[in-house]
Design a protein around this motif. Structure first.
Motif, PDB file in Angstrom:
ATOM      1  N   LEU A   1       0.859  -1.239   0.197  1.00 47.82           N
ATOM      2  CA  LEU A   1       0.029   0.166   0.132  1.00 47.82           C
ATOM      3  C   LEU A   1       0.880   1.325   0.007  1.00 47.82           C
ATOM      4  O   LEU A   1       0.618   2.412  -0.741  1.00 47.82           O
ATOM      5  CB  LEU A   1      -0.828   0.093   1.272  1.00 47.82           C
ATOM      6  CG  LEU A   1      -2.369  -0.819   1.163  1.00 47.82           C
ATOM      7  CD1 LEU A   1      -2.778  -0.724   2.461  1.00 47.82           C
ATOM      8  CD2 LEU A   1      -3.097   0.310   0.251  1.00 47.82           C
ATOM      9  N   PHE A   2       1.756   1.199   0.906  1.00 51.33           N
ATOM     10  CA  PHE A   2       2.774   2.601   1.115  1.00 51.33           C
ATOM     11  C   PHE A   2       3.718   2.734  -0.321  1.00 51.33           C
ATOM     12  O   PHE A   2       3.483   3.750  -0.818  1.00 51.33           O
ATOM     13  CB  PHE A   2       3.494   2.434   2.043  1.00 51.33           C
ATOM     14  CG  PHE A   2       4.330   3.436   2.708  1.00 51.33           C
ATOM     15  CD1 PHE A   2       3.741   4.804   3.058  1.00 51.33           C
ATOM     16  CD2 PHE A   2       5.674   3.501   2.108  1.00 51.33           C
ATOM     17  CE1 PHE A   2       4.570   5.796   3.183  1.00 51.33           C
ATOM     18  CE2 PHE A   2       6.598   4.752   2.700  1.00 51.33           C
ATOM     19  CZ  PHE A   2       5.882   5.799   3.163  1.00 51.33           C
ATOM     20  N   LEU A   3       4.247   1.733  -0.693  1.00 47.00           N
ATOM     21  CA  LEU A   3       5.119   1.972  -1.863  1.00 47.00           C
ATOM     22  C   LEU A   3       4.408   2.305  -3.042  1.00 47.00           C
ATOM     23  O   LEU A   3       4.729   2.997  -3.881  1.00 47.00           O
ATOM     24  CB  LEU A   3       5.931   0.342  -1.977  1.00 47.00           C
ATOM     25  CG  LEU A   3       6.843   0.130  -0.914  1.00 47.00           C
ATOM     26  CD1 LEU A   3       7.588  -1.107  -1.201  1.00 47.00           C
ATOM     27  CD2 LEU A   3       7.878   1.546  -0.702  1.00 47.00           C
ATOM     28  N   ARG A   4       3.305   1.584  -3.314  1.00 44.21           N
ATOM     29  CA  ARG A   4       2.260   1.950  -4.551  1.00 44.21           C
ATOM     30  C   ARG A   4       2.061   3.258  -4.477  1.00 44.21           C
ATOM     31  O   ARG A   4       1.968   3.814  -5.344  1.00 44.21           O
ATOM     32  CB  ARG A   4       1.407   0.812  -4.717  1.00 44.21           C
ATOM     33  CG  ARG A   4       0.399   1.129  -5.791  1.00 44.21           C
ATOM     34  CD  ARG A   4      -0.600   0.277  -6.455  1.00 44.21           C
ATOM     35  NE  ARG A   4      -1.555   0.779  -7.196  1.00 44.21           N
ATOM     36  CZ  ARG A   4      -2.513   0.327  -7.874  1.00 44.21           C
ATOM     37  NH1 ARG A   4      -2.502  -1.121  -7.720  1.00 44.21           N
ATOM     38  NH2 ARG A   4      -3.422   0.676  -8.752  1.00 44.21           N
ATOM     39  N   SER A   5       1.400   3.653  -3.288  1.00 39.04           N
ATOM     40  CA  SER A   5       0.844   5.004  -3.028  1.00 39.04           C
ATOM     41  C   SER A   5       1.892   6.008  -3.522  1.00 39.04           C
ATOM     42  O   SER A   5       1.789   7.054  -4.095  1.00 39.04           O
ATOM     43  CB  SER A   5       0.147   5.188  -1.939  1.00 39.04           C
ATOM     44  OG  SER A   5      -0.873   3.996  -1.505  1.00 39.04           O
ATOM     45  N   THR A   6       2.835   5.659  -2.750  1.00 38.37           N
ATOM     46  CA  THR A   6       4.149   6.732  -3.176  1.00 38.37           C
ATOM     47  C   THR A   6       4.525   6.890  -4.613  1.00 38.37           C
ATOM     48  O   THR A   6       4.715   7.972  -4.949  1.00 38.37           O
ATOM     49  CB  THR A   6       5.378   6.172  -2.319  1.00 38.37           C
ATOM     50  OG1 THR A   6       4.945   5.810  -0.780  1.00 38.37           O
ATOM     51  CG2 THR A   6       6.314   7.320  -2.185  1.00 38.37           C
ATOM     52  N   ALA A   7       4.593   5.671  -4.969  1.00 42.30           N
ATOM     53  CA  ALA A   7       4.935   5.692  -6.461  1.00 42.30           C
ATOM     54  C   ALA A   7       3.796   6.501  -7.167  1.00 42.30           C
ATOM     55  O   ALA A   7       4.343   7.182  -8.114  1.00 42.30           O
ATOM     56  CB  ALA A   7       5.074   4.258  -7.042  1.00 42.30           C
ATOM     57  N   GLU A   8       2.732   6.150  -7.071  1.00 39.55           N
ATOM     58  CA  GLU A   8       1.511   6.644  -7.807  1.00 39.55           C
ATOM     59  C   GLU A   8       1.738   8.414  -7.714  1.00 39.55           C
ATOM     60  O   GLU A   8       1.338   9.126  -8.516  1.00 39.55           O
ATOM     61  CB  GLU A   8       0.058   6.427  -7.066  1.00 39.55           C
ATOM     62  CG  GLU A   8      -0.234   5.122  -7.829  1.00 39.55           C
ATOM     63  CD  GLU A   8      -1.702   4.691  -7.593  1.00 39.55           C
ATOM     64  OE1 GLU A   8      -2.475   5.733  -7.061  1.00 39.55           O
ATOM     65  OE2 GLU A   8      -2.052   3.778  -7.774  1.00 39.55           O
ATOM     66  N   ILE A   9       2.082   8.754  -6.456  1.00 36.19           N
ATOM     67  CA  ILE A   9       2.211  10.250  -6.426  1.00 36.19           C
ATOM     68  C   ILE A   9       3.470  10.868  -6.939  1.00 36.19           C
ATOM     69  O   ILE A   9       3.506  11.978  -7.484  1.00 36.19           O
ATOM     70  CB  ILE A   9       1.788  10.833  -5.000  1.00 36.19           C
ATOM     71  CG1 ILE A   9       2.935  10.360  -4.001  1.00 36.19           C
ATOM     72  CG2 ILE A   9       0.510  10.488  -4.402  1.00 36.19           C
ATOM     73  CD1 ILE A   9       2.848  11.128  -2.557  1.00 36.19           C
ATOM     74  N   VAL A  10       4.331  10.083  -6.800  1.00 36.99           N
ATOM     75  CA  VAL A  10       5.480  10.595  -7.551  1.00 36.99           C
ATOM     76  C   VAL A  10       5.586  10.791  -9.110  1.00 36.99           C
ATOM     77  O   VAL A  10       5.766  11.808  -9.674  1.00 36.99           O
ATOM     78  CB  VAL A  10       6.802   9.678  -7.079  1.00 36.99           C
ATOM     79  CG1 VAL A  10       8.040   9.856  -8.163  1.00 36.99           C
ATOM     80  CG2 VAL A  10       7.232   9.833  -5.828  1.00 36.99           C
ATOM     81  N   PHE A  11       5.221   9.635  -9.711  1.00 33.93           N
ATOM     82  CA  PHE A  11       4.613   9.836 -11.123  1.00 33.93           C
ATOM     83  C   PHE A  11       3.403  10.198 -11.652  1.00 33.93           C
ATOM     84  O   PHE A  11       2.920  10.232 -12.571  1.00 33.93           O
ATOM     85  CB  PHE A  11       4.845   8.283 -11.641  1.00 33.93           C
ATOM     86  CG  PHE A  11       6.292   7.768 -11.227  1.00 33.93           C
ATOM     87  CD1 PHE A  11       7.457   8.225 -11.652  1.00 33.93           C
ATOM     88  CD2 PHE A  11       6.398   6.714 -10.550  1.00 33.93           C
ATOM     89  CE1 PHE A  11       8.782   7.786 -11.648  1.00 33.93           C
ATOM     90  CE2 PHE A  11       7.613   6.047  -9.978  1.00 33.93           C
ATOM     91  CZ  PHE A  11       8.885   6.495 -10.670  1.00 33.93           C
ATOM     92  N   ASP A  12       2.636  10.933 -10.477  1.00 36.11           N
ATOM     93  CA  ASP A  12       1.646  11.416 -10.995  1.00 36.11           C
ATOM     94  C   ASP A  12       0.462  10.702 -11.673  1.00 36.11           C
ATOM     95  O   ASP A  12      -0.013  11.084 -12.492  1.00 36.11           O
ATOM     96  CB  ASP A  12       1.695  12.630 -11.737  1.00 36.11           C
ATOM     97  CG  ASP A  12       0.370  13.459 -11.575  1.00 36.11           C
ATOM     98  OD1 ASP A  12      -0.424  13.516 -10.847  1.00 36.11           O
ATOM     99  OD2 ASP A  12       0.295  14.411 -12.573  1.00 36.11           O
ATOM    100  N   LEU A  13       0.327   9.502 -11.095  1.00 28.84           N
ATOM    101  CA  LEU A  13      -0.599   8.219 -11.678  1.00 28.84           C
ATOM    102  C   LEU A  13      -1.840   8.447 -10.956  1.00 28.84           C
ATOM    103  O   LEU A  13      -2.824   7.913 -11.617  1.00 28.84           O
ATOM    104  CB  LEU A  13       0.078   6.852 -11.465  1.00 28.84           C
ATOM    105  CG  LEU A  13       1.499   6.504 -12.244  1.00 28.84           C
ATOM    106  CD1 LEU A  13       1.931   5.376 -11.758  1.00 28.84           C
ATOM    107  CD2 LEU A  13       1.356   6.880 -13.637  1.00 28.84           C
ATOM    108  N   GLY A  14      -1.983   8.909  -9.843  1.00 29.15           N
ATOM    109  CA  GLY A  14      -3.092   8.758  -9.078  1.00 29.15           C
ATOM    110  C   GLY A  14      -2.916   9.297  -7.491  1.00 29.15           C
ATOM    111  O   GLY A  14      -1.676   9.793  -7.433  1.00 29.15           O
ATOM    112  N   GLN A  15      -3.849   9.245  -6.807  1.00 28.62           N
ATOM    113  CA  GLN A  15      -3.939   9.841  -5.394  1.00 28.62           C
ATOM    114  C   GLN A  15      -3.249   8.960  -4.398  1.00 28.62           C
ATOM    115  O   GLN A  15      -3.170   9.125  -3.431  1.00 28.62           O
ATOM    116  CB  GLN A  15      -5.306  10.273  -4.896  1.00 28.62           C
ATOM    117  CG  GLN A  15      -6.267   9.248  -4.910  1.00 28.62           C
ATOM    118  CD  GLN A  15      -7.537   9.711  -4.140  1.00 28.62           C
ATOM    119  OE1 GLN A  15      -8.645   9.612  -4.493  1.00 28.62           O
ATOM    120  NE2 GLN A  15      -7.449  10.415  -3.092  1.00 28.62           N
ATOM    121  N   GLY A  16      -3.112   7.459  -4.821  1.00 22.41           N
ATOM    122  CA  GLY A  16      -2.747   6.531  -3.827  1.00 22.41           C
ATOM    123  C   GLY A  16      -3.753   6.119  -2.865  1.00 22.41           C
ATOM    124  O   GLY A  16      -4.961   6.638  -2.846  1.00 22.41           O
TER     125      GLY A  16
END
Lengths: 65, 792
Positions: free
Chosen positions: B249-264
C-alpha cells in the motif's frame, strides 16, 4: 489565492494541537485507570445531614470546613 | 436465631450480635471500624453503598518490618525528608465506598497528604509525611479500617511494572493520521480534472504522504517486525500478509504520487492500521488487578522476625534468612522456609501447599515445611534451608514453569494465515502473469492491487473481537481468563482434571456431624462455653454449629496449644481436642478433621468436620463426564474416597496423597498420550499442574486474593457453571470460522476489482472499513447472543 496554504496550515496546526493534547494526556496517565475517575467525580464535598439537630452550630461549622 | 446482617460488612451475625448505635455488627472489629468512621465524620461511607466494609484483621506486629529503612525504601515510590509516596495493593477494594474512604484517609490521620485509588488495579497511591506517620503506622491504619494492604515478597523483589502505553500511542497516531488523510483525500474521490483540484492535488497528496509515514514506521511497526520474525523462523503467520499489504500500500501509493498516476491509497493504509490496532487494543484489555503470573513469591511475606541472642527481635527481609536463623512465626503467619520447631505448639495448615485439609499438630523438634500457616499462637523455629531451596520453592524449578508447553501453541488465525498467504500470493502472481501476456503495463498494477485488497484485515479482527468480547462477558460473570489465546486452548480441551481440597470443596462452609454417645444438656452447655473462649478456627466453627445455650462463666478453663481445650463449670468437666489429647490414642491414618470430646474423663464421641463440597459440584462433574474424560487428583488422604466416589460419575479415577510434583507428572503423562488437559485447582500444590496443563484454571473464593499462576481464575461461586463457560468457548470458535467466511466474501468482491485492474482508491476506501465494521458487529452480536445463556 494562496489562502488555501494558510487554511491548510491552520487546519493541520489545530489537528496537531489536539494530537499533542492526546499525547500529553496519555503521558500523564489519564488512560491508565479509566474507571475510578468516573466514580470519584460523584463524591466531592458531600455535606452530611449528620446531625439532625440544627441547634448544634459548632458541628455545622466543622462540617463545612 | 435472628437473621440479621452486619451493618458494616454485611456478613450474617450468627456468631454473636453486637448492638451499637442501634445497628447490628457481626464482630467487635466491624463495630470498631464503624466507631472510627463515626468519630471522624466519615459515615458517608455507609450511605454510598450498603454494608461496604471489611472485617479488620487484628494482628499486632504484623507490619513491624516496615520500620526497617531498607525494606521501606524498596516499597516507596518516592521519598524525601517530609514527603513519601507509596503505592499499596489493597485487594479488599470492591466498591465506590472503598474508593471514597481511602481517598479521605487524610481525615483519619493528618500525616496523610492525599491518596488516590486505582480501582481496576486495586491499588492506592498514598502521599504522606513520614514525620507524622510512619509507613508501618500507615499500614496499621489501613488494616484497622479493614483495608489491609497486601505486601508480599513480590513487591520487594519485583521490578516495578511500568505501564505499557505504546499501543495507545500507536492507536492515537494511526487514528489521527486516518482522520486527516480522509479529509485530504476526499476531494479526489469524486471530482477529477476540476481546475482547482488539479492545481493543488500535488500539495494535498504530499501532505497525505507525510501523515502516513508515521503510520507505517511507528503504528504499523509491530506487524512488520512480527512478520519478519515469523519469516525468519519459517512461519507464515497472519502478520505476513498484513505486513505485505501495508508495505505494498505504502510503496504503490508513493509511486503513484511521485509519477502523478493517482492519489494513492494512503487513506486505506492508515484506516487498515487503525482498525488492526483497535482489534489488538480490544484483545489486550485484561483485568489489571488480577495476576495470572503469581508464584510463591506473592504468597510469602516480605519480612520475618528474627530472634537474636538476648531476646531481641529484628525484622529481616525473607531473602536474607540464613540456615540456622531463629525466627518468630506469629499467629496466622507463614513458615517461610523449611525448618525445625523449637518452641511453642505448632498447628500448621498445609492445605494451600499440599492439599491436605487437616491442620497438623507439631511438637518442638519436629520438621516444618515452608508454606504452612501457623494457626494458633506464636512459635519459634530454626531454619534448615534458605527460602529459595525449600521443598515448596523447588517445585518452581520444573520446566513447566518456563512455559514451554504453552508457547508452542499456534492460534487459529495464524493457522489460517498460512493457507491464506499462499492463496493470495498464488492469485496475485497468476493475475500478474495473465496481464503480462495481455497488457504488460497493467501487470504491476494488478499484482499490487491484489496484495492490497486481499490484506486480511477482517480476518485479523475476527479472533480478537470474538474472543475479546467473550473475555468481557466471562469476566462479568466471575470467570477471569488471562488472554484470548487461553480461550482458544480452552476450546480444544478433552480431559479435565480436578483437585479436591479447595476446588471441589470450599473452605467457606463446613459440614459437621457428630458420632458417639449423645451429650447431655449440661455437657453441651459447658462444651459451648468452653469453645467460646477459644480463638482456634475449629473451635469457632464448632461453636457456630452448636445450638445456642446460655452463656455461663467457666469456673476453669485451660487451652493446651495445639492439643485442645479443657473447661469446667461446677462439677461438669469437658475436654475437647485431638484424639491424643482427649483419649490418649493417636489418630488413624484415614481420619479427617475430627474433634474429640470427653466429659468428666469419660470418652463421649467426636465431631467430624468436612469441608463441604461446592454447590452443584456433583452435577457439574456428571455433565462434564459426557464430553470430557475426568479425574480427581488430591493431596489429601483417602478419608473421603467413598464419599467422593458417590459424587463423581462412575469409574472416574481418583488419586489421593498426590504430591505437587506427582500432579505435574500426571498431567505431563496425559499430554504424552496426546490429550489436551484442563486442570482445575486452587492452591500452590496445584501450581505445577496448572502450569503444565494446556489450560490451568484456579478456583478462588475471592479473585483478589492469592491464586497460583494460571490461565484463568474462576470465582468459587460460579464453579458449577464451568461447563457452560467451556461450551460457550467452543461456540466462540465457530463464530470465528463464520467470520472468516464472511470476510472471504469481501475479499472475493475486492479481488474482482483488483484482478480486472479496476481498483480505484475510493473502492478500497469503502471496502476495507466496511468489511472490518461488519466483522466487528457480527462477532460482537454473535458472542453476546451465545453469552446470554449464562446467569447474570
Amino acid at each position: 489565492m494562496s489562502v488555501i496554504y494558510l487554511l491548510l496550515a491552520i487546519s493541520i496546526l489545530i489537528a496537531l494541537v489536539f494530537f499533542a493534547a492526546f499525547v500529553f494526556s496519555v503521558r500523564k496517565g489519564q488512560y491508565d485507570d479509566s474507571y475510578t475517575p468516573s466514580v470519584r467525580m460523584l463524591f466531592e464535598d458531600e455535606l452530611l445531614p449528620r446531625d439532625p439537630e440544627p441547634e448544634n452550630p459548632d458541628h455545622q461549622q466543622n462540617n463545612t470546613n | 436465631m435472628e437473621d440479621t446482617s452486619c451493618f458494616h460488612c454485611g456478613a450474617p451475625c450468627d456468631l454473636e450480635e453486637i448492638r451499637y448505635d442501634g445497628k447490628p455488627f457481626c464482630c467487635n472489629g466491624c463495630k470498631t471500624v464503624y466507631q472510627i468512621f463515626q468519630d471522624n465524620d466519615l459515615d458517608y461511607y455507609y450511605q454510598l453503598e450498603g454494608a461496604p466494609g471489611n472485617s479488620p484483621a487484628s494482628e499486632k506486629g504484623r507490619y513491624d518490618f516496615l520500620d526497617d529503612p531498607l525494606i521501606a525504601e524498596r516499597l516507596l515510590e518516592f521519598q524525601d525528608a517530609s514527603h513519601h509516596i507509596v503505592v499499596l495493593s489493597i485487594p479488599q477494594i470492591h466498591c465506590s465506598s472503598c474508593i471514597w474512604i481511602l481517598e479521605n484517609l487524610h481525615r483519619l490521620n493528618p500525616g496523610v497528604y492525599s491518596s488516590q485509588v486505582d480501582f481496576p488495579k486495586r491499588e492506592a497511591r498514598i502521599h504522606f509525611d513520614p514525620e507524622k506517620i510512619s509507613l508501618k503506622d500507615l499500614a496499621g491504619l489501613l488494616s484497622a479500617i479493614g483495608y489491609e494492604p497486601s505486601i508480599t515478597l513480590e513487591d520487594y523483589s519485583g521490578t516495578k511494572k511500568k505501564a505499557d502505553r505504546k499501543l495507545i500511542y500507536q492507536l492515537g497516531v494511526a487514528g489521527f493520521a486516518f482522520g486527516n488523510i480522509m479529509f485530504l483525500s476526499f476531494p479526489e474521490y469524486f471530482e477529477t480534472g476540476e481546475f482547482w483540484l488539479e492545481q493543488y492535488k500535488g500539495l494535498f497528496r504530499w501532505i497525505m504522504f507525510s501523515f502516513s509515514v508515521p503510520v507505517v514506521v511507528y503504528s504499523g511497526s509491530g506487524y512488520l517486525v512480527s512478520a519478519y520474525k515469523g519469516l525468519r523462523s519459517g512461519l507464515l503467520n497472519i502478520d505476513v500478509p498484513i505486513a505485505l499489504g501495508i508495505l505494498v500500500l505504502f510503496l504503490r501509493s508513493t509511486a503513484e504520487i511521485v509519477f502523478d498516476l493517482g492519489q494513492g491509497f494512503f487513506d486505506s493504509l492508515s484506516g487498515l492500521v487503525f482498525f488492526l490496532l483497535l482489534g489488538k487494543f480490544f484483545q489486550q484489555r485484561t483485568y489489571s488487578y488480577l495476576s495470572f503470573e503469581r508464584d510463591y513469591k506473592s504468597y510469602f511475606p516480605i519480612a520475618v522476625t528474627r530472634l537474636l541472642d538476648g531476646g531481641r527481635e529484628e525484622n529481616i527481609p525473607v531473602y536474607e534468612v540464613q540456615k540456622g536463623d531463629r525466627l518468630l512465626i506469629r499467629n496466622g503467619s507463614l513458615v517461610p522456609a523449611d525448618s525445625i520447631l523449637l518452641r511453642g505448639a505448632g498447628e500448621i495448615d498445609y492445605s494451600f501447599v499440599t492439599g491436605e485439609a487437616r491442620p497438623v499438630s507439631k511438637q518442638s523438634g519436629e520438621r516444618l515445611y515452608a508454606g504452612g500457616k501457623q494457626l494458633q499462637g506464636a512459635i519459634e523455629i530454626e531454619v534448615l534451608k534458605p527460602v529459595s531451596q525449600s521443598y515448596l520453592t523447588e517445585l518452581w524449578s520444573d520446566a513447566a514453569f518456563s512455559k514451554s508447553s504453552k508457547t508452542g501453541f499456534r492460534t487459529l488465525t495464524d493457522r489460517i494465515g498460512k493457507r491464506f498467504t499462499l492463496a493470495v500470493l498464488a492469485i496475485a502472481f497468476t493475475a500478474a502473469a495473465f496481464w503480462l501476456w495481455k497488457d504488460a503495463s497493467m501487470s504491476l498494477n494488478v499484482l499490487t492491487a491484489v496484495l492490497i485488497i486481499a490484506c486480511p484485515c477482517a480476518i485479523a479482527l475476527a479472533a480478537p473481537f470474538t474472543l475479546g468480547n467473550l473475555l468481557r462477558i466471562f469476566g462479568k460473570r466471575g470467570f477471569y481468563v488471562k488472554d484470548t489465546e487461553s480461550l482458544e486452548r480452552m476450546a480444544l480441551v478433552d480431559t479435565a482434571i480436578f483437585d479436591k481440597t479447595g476446588t471441589l470443596t470450599t473452605s467457606r462452609k463446613n459440614s459437621i456431624r457428630y458420632t458417639g454417645i449423645e451429650l447431655t444438656e449440661q455437657e453441651s452447655e459447658v462444651l459451648k462455653n468452653t469453645l467460646r473462649a477459644s480463638g482456634h478456627p475449629l473451635s469457632q466453627a464448632l461453636y457456630r454449629q452448636l445450638a445456642p445455650y446460655n452463656i455461663v462463666p467457666l469456673d476453669d478453663f485451660e487451652e493446651h496449644l495445639g492439643q485442645g481445650l479443657e473447661g469446667r463449670v461446677a462439677d461438669q468437666q469437658i475436654r475437647v481436642g485431638s484424639s491424643r489429647f482427649v483419649r490418649g490414642e493417636d489418630p488413624s491414618a484415614e481420619e479427617g478433621t475430627e474433634v474429640h470430646i470427653s466429659a468428666n474423663n469419660a470418652y463421649r464421641g467426636r465431631f467430624i468436620i468436612q469441608n463441604s463440597y461446592r454447590e452443584g459440584a456433583g452435577r457439574l462433574l456428571e455433565r462434564m463426564g459426557h464430553d470430557y474424560s475426568l479425574a480427581v487428583l488430591s493431596g489429601d488422604n483417602e478419608s473421603e474416597r467413598a464419599f467422593l466416589g458417590e459424587l463423581l460419575p462412575p469409574l472416574t479415577p481418583m488419586y489421593f496423597n498426590q504430591k505437587p510434583v506427582q500432579k505435574l507428572e500426571f498431567i505431563r503423562e496425559l499430554q504424552r498420550q496426546g490429550r489436551n488437559v484442563l486442570m482445575v485447582g486452587d492452591g500452590l500444590n496445584d501450581a505445577g499442574a496448572l502450569a503444565q496443563s494446556q489450560v490451568g484454571i484456579a478456583v478462588s473464593e475471592d479473585a483478589g486474593l492469592f491464586t497460583p499462576a494460571c490461565d484463568a481464575i474462576l470465582d468459587g461461586r460460579r464453579f458449577s457453571e464451568l461447563d457452560a463457560f467451556l461450551k460457550i468457548t467452543r461456540k466462540g470458535m465457530k463464530i470465528i470460522y463464520l467470520s472468516f467466511a464472511l470476510s472471504l466474501l469481501y475479499n472475493l468482491a475486492g479481488l474482482y476489482f483488483a484482478v480486472t485492474g479496476e481498483l480505484e482508491p475510493v473502492i478500497a476506501a469503502i471496502l476495507m472499513p466496511l468489511s472490518s465494521i461488519s466483522i466487528v458487529s457480527f462477532t460482537t452480536a454473535a458472542t453476546n447472543w451465545i453469552g446470554r445463556t449464562l446467569k447474570k
